[in-house]
Design a protein around this motif. Structure first.
Motif, mmCIF file in Angstrom:
data_model
loop_
_atom_site.group_PDB
_atom_site.id
_atom_site.type_symbol
_atom_site.label_atom_id
_atom_site.label_comp_id
_atom_site.label_asym_id
_atom_site.label_seq_id
_atom_site.Cartn_x
_atom_site.Cartn_y
_atom_site.Cartn_z
ATOM 1 N N GLY A 153 2.994 5.941 -2.886
ATOM 2 C CA GLY A 153 4.124 6.727 -3.361
ATOM 3 C C GLY A 153 4.103 6.888 -4.868
ATOM 4 O O GLY A 153 4.397 7.961 -5.403
ATOM 5 N N CYS A 154 3.725 5.832 -5.589
ATOM 6 C CA CYS A 154 3.616 5.896 -7.055
ATOM 7 C C CYS A 154 2.516 6.865 -7.456
ATOM 8 O O CYS A 154 2.696 7.662 -8.385
ATOM 9 C CB CYS A 154 3.338 4.501 -7.597
ATOM 10 N N PHE A 155 1.391 6.790 -6.744
ATOM 11 C CA PHE A 155 0.267 7.694 -7.034
ATOM 12 C C PHE A 155 0.680 9.152 -6.827
ATOM 13 O O PHE A 155 0.387 10.022 -7.655
ATOM 14 C CB PHE A 155 -0.917 7.347 -6.118
ATOM 15 N N THR A 156 1.390 9.405 -5.732
ATOM 16 C CA THR A 156 1.816 10.776 -5.432
ATOM 17 C C THR A 156 2.786 11.291 -6.476
ATOM 18 O O THR A 156 2.698 12.447 -6.915
ATOM 19 C CB THR A 156 2.475 10.833 -4.041
ATOM 20 N N TYR B 230 -7.675 8.847 -12.154
ATOM 21 C CA TYR B 230 -9.136 8.732 -12.006
ATOM 22 C C TYR B 230 -9.503 7.395 -11.362
ATOM 23 O O TYR B 230 -10.318 7.345 -10.428
ATOM 24 C CB TYR B 230 -9.789 8.872 -13.376
ATOM 25 N N CYS B 231 -8.901 6.331 -11.853
ATOM 26 C CA CYS B 231 -9.209 4.994 -11.302
ATOM 27 C C CYS B 231 -8.663 4.802 -9.891
ATOM 28 O O CYS B 231 -9.306 4.152 -9.044
ATOM 29 C CB CYS B 231 -8.657 3.915 -12.234
ATOM 30 N N ARG B 232 -7.479 5.349 -9.629
ATOM 31 C CA ARG B 232 -6.871 5.201 -8.302
ATOM 32 C C ARG B 232 -7.649 5.938 -7.225
ATOM 33 O O ARG B 232 -7.616 5.572 -6.058
ATOM 34 C CB ARG B 232 -5.433 5.691 -8.318
ATOM 35 N N PRO C 68 0.820 -1.226 0.000
ATOM 36 C CA PRO C 68 0.000 0.000 0.000
ATOM 37 C C PRO C 68 0.851 1.272 0.000
ATOM 38 O O PRO C 68 0.521 2.258 -0.658
ATOM 39 C CB PRO C 68 -0.822 -0.147 1.277
ATOM 40 N N GLY C 69 1.980 1.242 0.734
ATOM 41 C CA GLY C 69 2.837 2.422 0.771
ATOM 42 C C GLY C 69 3.471 2.711 -0.572
ATOM 43 O O GLY C 69 3.570 3.863 -1.000
ATOM 44 N N VAL D 104 -2.315 8.802 -18.001
ATOM 45 C CA VAL D 104 -2.052 9.249 -16.629
ATOM 46 C C VAL D 104 -3.329 9.752 -15.969
ATOM 47 O O VAL D 104 -3.615 9.437 -14.801
ATOM 48 C CB VAL D 104 -0.972 10.353 -16.630
ATOM 49 N N SER D 105 -4.113 10.553 -16.707
ATOM 50 C CA SER D 105 -5.358 11.067 -16.120
ATOM 51 C C SER D 105 -6.316 9.936 -15.791
ATOM 52 O O SER D 105 -6.987 9.956 -14.751
ATOM 53 C CB SER D 105 -6.023 12.058 -17.080
#
Length: 259
Positions: A8-11, A253-255, A3-4, A248-249
């Protein structure tokens, strides 16, 4: 991924999305400002950028073009940057939709340009030739733009010297523009026709469409074909950026559903 690591990837992707679209937003604002400047004070634009700007202005209304492109980039940059910052699914979907529409329009325009080049020439002839007949020799700015274009590109009219038949300029001076006769005067129909034939015979073989003192449309089209590789590379790069931006968008959106 843990999860971390996922967070981090999302950020990271979110920050990259913000920075990328901030650059687009600032670029759009710059183009919009330049477009307004050209519209309000076109003379200073011509003085600064010279013959190149004159040639461009003879084909398109660069002020309106810059304003439209700048406004579109502003909208895209705002939707992408603000949508990622606020993690707004609505704005991210709007960003994706706008970029998708532009991508589809670009693909359609490329297909039309490849398939209907003759149609484009017909449409330009119908639009530009009447302007040459009515405004050349009347409007000082329009006349100067065409004079510079014909001198720099070594062409005459949009299609050839006959574009000036029955024009204001020809009726007043009983002569074609001197650029149509390789600067020889008086430039009558006989000399203009001979000059065009000389161009085909001496400097155009085996590519008469790009010959000396032929129509400016054909000359510009020949330049585009000559630099098709560069233009195709730029177009492919832009398409790749648009596909990456949409991916990327959609990822963001999915995340957001998982957060």
């Amino acid at each position: 991924l843990s999860p971390g690591a996922k967070m981090g990837c999302f950020t990271f992707i979110k920050v990259m999305m913000i920075l990328f679209n901030l650059a687009i937003f600032l670029s759009g604002g710059t183009l919009l400002g330049v477009g307004i400047w050209v519209k309000v004070d076109g003379e200073s634009f011509l003085q600064i950028f010279g013959a190149l700007s004159s040639s461009i202005l003879s084909v398109v209304n660069v002020a309106y073009l810059l304003i439209v492109i700048g406004a579109i980039l502003l909208v895209i940059g705002f939707l992408g940057c603000y949508g990622a910052q606020k993690e707004s699914k609505c704005l991210l979907m709007m960003f994706f939709s706008v970029v998708l529409i532009i991508f589809i329009a670009e693909v359609a325009a490329a297909v039309v340009a490849l398939v209907f080049t003759g149609l484009a020439e017909t449409l330009l002839t119908g639009l530009v030739t009447p302007l040459l007949k009515e405004k050349y020799g009347v409007d000082a700015t329009f006349t100067e733009i065409w004079n510079v274009t014909m001198s720099e590109v070594h062409c005459c009219g949009l299609n050839n010297y006959t574009d000036f038949n029955n024009s204001y300029f020809y009726e007043k001076y009983h002569s074609y523009p001197k650029q149509c006769c390789d600067l020889r005067e008086p430039c009558n129909s006989t000399l203009a026709a001979e000059t065009a034939v000389e161009g085909i015979a001496t400097s155009c073989h085996p590519h008469p469409c790009g010959c000396l003192l032929q129509g400016c449309f054909r000359q510009i089209l020949e330049e585009i074909r000559t630099n098709a590789g560069v233009a195709g590379g730029v177009a492919a790069g832009i398409a790749a950026l648009e596909i990456a931006a949409m991916a990327v968008s959609m990822y963001l959106y999915c995340r957001l559903d998982e957060k």
